[in-house]
Write an enzyme that holds these catalytic residues in place. Structure first.
Site, PDB file in Angstrom:
ATOM      1  N   LYS A 262       0.867  -1.182   0.000  1.00  0.00           N
ATOM      2  CA  LYS A 262       0.000   0.000   0.000  1.00  0.00           C
ATOM      3  C   LYS A 262       0.895   1.221   0.000  1.00  0.00           C
ATOM      4  O   LYS A 262       2.047   1.161   0.457  1.00  0.00           O
ATOM      5  CB  LYS A 262      -0.888   0.005   1.246  1.00  0.00           C
ATOM      6  CG  LYS A 262      -2.159   0.789   1.079  1.00  0.00           C
ATOM      7  CD  LYS A 262      -3.208  -0.006   0.324  1.00  0.00           C
ATOM      8  CE  LYS A 262      -4.468   0.788   0.101  1.00  0.00           C
ATOM      9  NZ  LYS A 262      -5.537  -0.066  -0.433  1.00  0.00           N
TER      10      LYS A 262
HETATM   11  P1  NAD Z   1     -12.768   7.746  -3.394  1.00  0.00           P
HETATM   12  O1  NAD Z   1     -11.749   8.768  -3.083  1.00  0.00           O
HETATM   13  O2  NAD Z   1     -13.190   7.538  -4.793  1.00  0.00           O
HETATM   14  O3  NAD Z   1     -14.085   8.062  -2.537  1.00  0.00           O
HETATM   15  C1  NAD Z   1     -14.047   8.220  -1.149  1.00  0.00           C
HETATM   16  C2  NAD Z   1     -15.416   8.721  -0.701  1.00  0.00           C
HETATM   17  O4  NAD Z   1     -15.436   8.765   0.735  1.00  0.00           O
HETATM   18  C3  NAD Z   1     -15.735  10.120  -1.202  1.00  0.00           C
HETATM   19  O5  NAD Z   1     -17.124  10.187  -1.515  1.00  0.00           O
HETATM   20  C4  NAD Z   1     -15.437  10.991   0.035  1.00  0.00           C
HETATM   21  O6  NAD Z   1     -16.146  12.210   0.024  1.00  0.00           O
HETATM   22  C5  NAD Z   1     -15.910  10.060   1.128  1.00  0.00           C
HETATM   23  N1  NAD Z   1     -15.403  10.395   2.450  1.00  0.00           N
HETATM   24  C6  NAD Z   1     -14.147  10.793   2.799  1.00  0.00           C
HETATM   25  N2  NAD Z   1     -14.105  11.052   4.115  1.00  0.00           N
HETATM   26  C7  NAD Z   1     -15.348  10.796   4.584  1.00  0.00           C
HETATM   27  C8  NAD Z   1     -15.952  10.895   5.868  1.00  0.00           C
HETATM   28  N3  NAD Z   1     -15.248  11.295   6.935  1.00  0.00           N
HETATM   29  N4  NAD Z   1     -17.276  10.562   5.996  1.00  0.00           N
HETATM   30  C9  NAD Z   1     -17.986  10.162   4.928  1.00  0.00           C
HETATM   31  N5  NAD Z   1     -17.464  10.054   3.697  1.00  0.00           N
HETATM   32  C10 NAD Z   1     -16.172  10.370   3.530  1.00  0.00           C
HETATM   33  O7  NAD Z   1     -12.238   6.392  -2.729  1.00  0.00           O
HETATM   34  P2  NAD Z   1     -12.650   4.897  -3.112  1.00  0.00           P
HETATM   35  O8  NAD Z   1     -11.694   4.399  -4.116  1.00  0.00           O
HETATM   36  O9  NAD Z   1     -14.115   4.844  -3.372  1.00  0.00           O
HETATM   37  O10 NAD Z   1     -12.302   4.138  -1.744  1.00  0.00           O
HETATM   38  C11 NAD Z   1     -13.236   4.055  -0.674  1.00  0.00           C
HETATM   39  C12 NAD Z   1     -12.849   2.921   0.269  1.00  0.00           C
HETATM   40  O11 NAD Z   1     -12.816   1.696  -0.478  1.00  0.00           O
HETATM   41  C13 NAD Z   1     -11.461   3.055   0.901  1.00  0.00           C
HETATM   42  O12 NAD Z   1     -11.495   2.517   2.202  1.00  0.00           O
HETATM   43  C14 NAD Z   1     -10.590   2.196   0.016  1.00  0.00           C
HETATM   44  O13 NAD Z   1      -9.436   1.710   0.700  1.00  0.00           O
HETATM   45  C15 NAD Z   1     -11.563   1.069  -0.290  1.00  0.00           C
HETATM   46  N6  NAD Z   1     -11.208   0.305  -1.502  1.00  0.00           N
HETATM   47  C16 NAD Z   1     -11.094   0.929  -2.721  1.00  0.00           C
HETATM   48  C17 NAD Z   1     -10.796   0.170  -3.840  1.00  0.00           C
HETATM   49  C18 NAD Z   1     -10.747   0.773  -5.208  1.00  0.00           C
HETATM   50  O14 NAD Z   1     -10.634   0.004  -6.182  1.00  0.00           O
HETATM   51  N7  NAD Z   1     -10.842   2.074  -5.376  1.00  0.00           N
HETATM   52  C19 NAD Z   1     -10.567  -1.201  -3.721  1.00  0.00           C
HETATM   53  C20 NAD Z   1     -10.686  -1.804  -2.467  1.00  0.00           C
HETATM   54  C21 NAD Z   1     -11.018  -1.029  -1.367  1.00  0.00           C
END
Ligand code: NAD
Length: 418
Positions: free
Chosen positions: A107
């Protein structure tokens, strides 16, 4: 390991220790799994638009490369720390092994509020971070992808910087790139869709009917918005959604395609959407619903929240949303937790497909990606479900038992190096 100490890392170690006990894991293997193999801290000096220089701190942690090159996203967020990145890298190890992918876990991240930077500043920061970690990554070593705060454009800048340093175009060093630069069809949707494939299979096992189920989704980015859309497509009603700027509620179900269209026009944010009533963001997790979907930050469900959630199940799209103390409370209350290492593994699975396609210079149709994704997600759920029933443990512990035991077995077979 004091240098990684943080609530997330302690949660990761606690899960690993419990799993090791259940597996009767050899102590030397257990100890090796508790330590990341390599951790890099890099300084990222960046020229700002006003001519000043800001120095950001970046990280890349490779937890293990026992089963293949490391794989894991890069997070841009103000809460990124060495300990958080170490925990996320460890979870990537278990996730890749659970899904049967030939990868170790890694990561990365930068401590930054990306929404406060202009596109040019983000590009300069991204290129500098990439050049600092370039000696330690690559298609056979460590393959970054997006996470919170990063996207396809970030991957395009990273891939370009890496290629400039090598002197030729390298496709396979990053995944979730734009299609034109060696990306895969469906990579953007893979995490949210994969989560809902697991949910559908879990519903069959639990005797639940997805149609008509209500859901509350925290986070409306890449993962949360696609998961919400896929749940709505199954006939579910998404009654509440939150992002970093606020939360919205509509008891009849929010119009998710319209909310996505609104967010696209509004720098990714839900604020100002007319189809729901504003609600206090802190109430989202305890909203009465059938399914709670954390899809933003880790550590949001602590013991206190676990005692107050009003749902039947939790679909953990975020990484590490539930702290270990909360797990026992949820278990006692009979709330089914579909765990992160399984639920959100669709992203790394299609990243694997992208890397395979890049390596072969041969690209697949959407249907092929989708069919293979569903097959792997369903198979992983079935394996986890069967082990959970056999050992009478939670789905989280069963997922970890499968992931951890495979990495440990790889180390046993190979010896002391990996
Ligand atoms: P992203 O940046 O596209 O979206 C994140 C979202 O969370 C946004 O809508 C943001 O406004 C919101 N957010 C941030 N802080 C917040 C808070 N305090 N309260 C409520 N909402 C909040 O990120 P993503 O890629 O969608 O990732 C989201 C989660 O999924 C993370 O934990 C990431 O590790 C996990 N994840 C992502 C992927 C991927 O392929 N992108 C894969 C596995 C896991």
């Amino acid at each position: 390991m004091d240098e990684f100490d943080s609530p997330m890392y302690r949660a990761g170690l606690d899960q690993l220790d419990r799993t090791a006990r259940l597996l009767n894991l050899r102590d030397d293997l257990h100890q090796r799994l508790r330590h990341p193999k390599r951790a890099f801290i890099v300084s990222v000096p960046t020229e700002m638009d006003d001519g000043s220089t800001k120095v950001f701190t970046g990280y890349r942690i490779q937890h293990n490369l026992t089963l293949g090159p490391c794989k894991g996203g890069v997070r841009y967020h103000e809460e990124v720390s060495l300990g958080e990145v170490a925990a996320l890298a460890m979870w990537m190890s278990w996730k890749c092994a659970l899904m049967g992918l030939p990868y170790g876990g890694a990561k990365g991240g930068i401590t930054v509020r990306p929404w406060e930077l202009s596109d040019r500043e983000l590009e300069r920061m991204t290129r500098r971070y990439t050049s600092e970690i370039a000696p330690f990554i690559g298609p056979d070593m460590d393959i970054p992808a997006p996470d919170m705060g990063t996207d396809e454009q970030t991957m395009a800048w990273m891939m370009d910087t890496y290629s400039i340093l090598r002197g030729y175009t390298v496709h396979g060093a990053f995944t979730s790139k734009p299609l034109l630069l060696g990306g895969s069809l469906m990579r953007r949707e893979a995490t949210g869709k994969g989560a809902v494939y697991v949910f559908e299979r879990a519903c069959e096992s639990l005797g639940w009917k997805p149609a008509g189920m209500t859901a509350a989704v925290q986070g409306f980015g890449n993962v949360g918005s696609v998961a919400a859309e896929a749940l709505a497509a199954l006939g579910g009603k998404v009654i509440a959604v939150a992002d970093r700027t606020g939360a919205l509620h509509n008891g009849n179900g929010l119009d998710i395609p319209a909310l996505i269209a609104h967010a696209i026009e509004n720098r990714g944010l839900i604020q100002g959407f007319p189809g729901g009533e504003p609600m206090a963001p802190e109430d989202l997790l305890t909203t009465r619903c059938d399914l709670l979907v954390p899809a933003a930050l880790g550590g949001v469900i602590d013991e206190r929240i676990a005692g107050r959630v009003e749902c039947r199940g939790i679909l953990e799209c975020a990484n590490g949303p539930t702290l270990p103390e909360a797990d026992s409370v949820l278990e006692e209350r009979g709330i089914v937790v579909l765990p992160d290492v399984l639920v959100n593994a669709g992203g790394v699975t299609v990243s694997y497909f992208e890397w395979v396609q890049d390596t072969q210079h041969y690209f697949w149709e959407t249907e092929e990606v989708d069919t293979r994704l569903r097959k792997i997600m369903v198979h992983a759920f079935d394996e986890v479900d069967a082990l959970a029933k056999e050992k009478n443990v939670s789905l989280r512990l069963a997922s970890l038992m499968l992931g951890v035991s495979r990495v440990a077995e790889g180390k046993r077979l190979r010896g002391l190096y990996p």
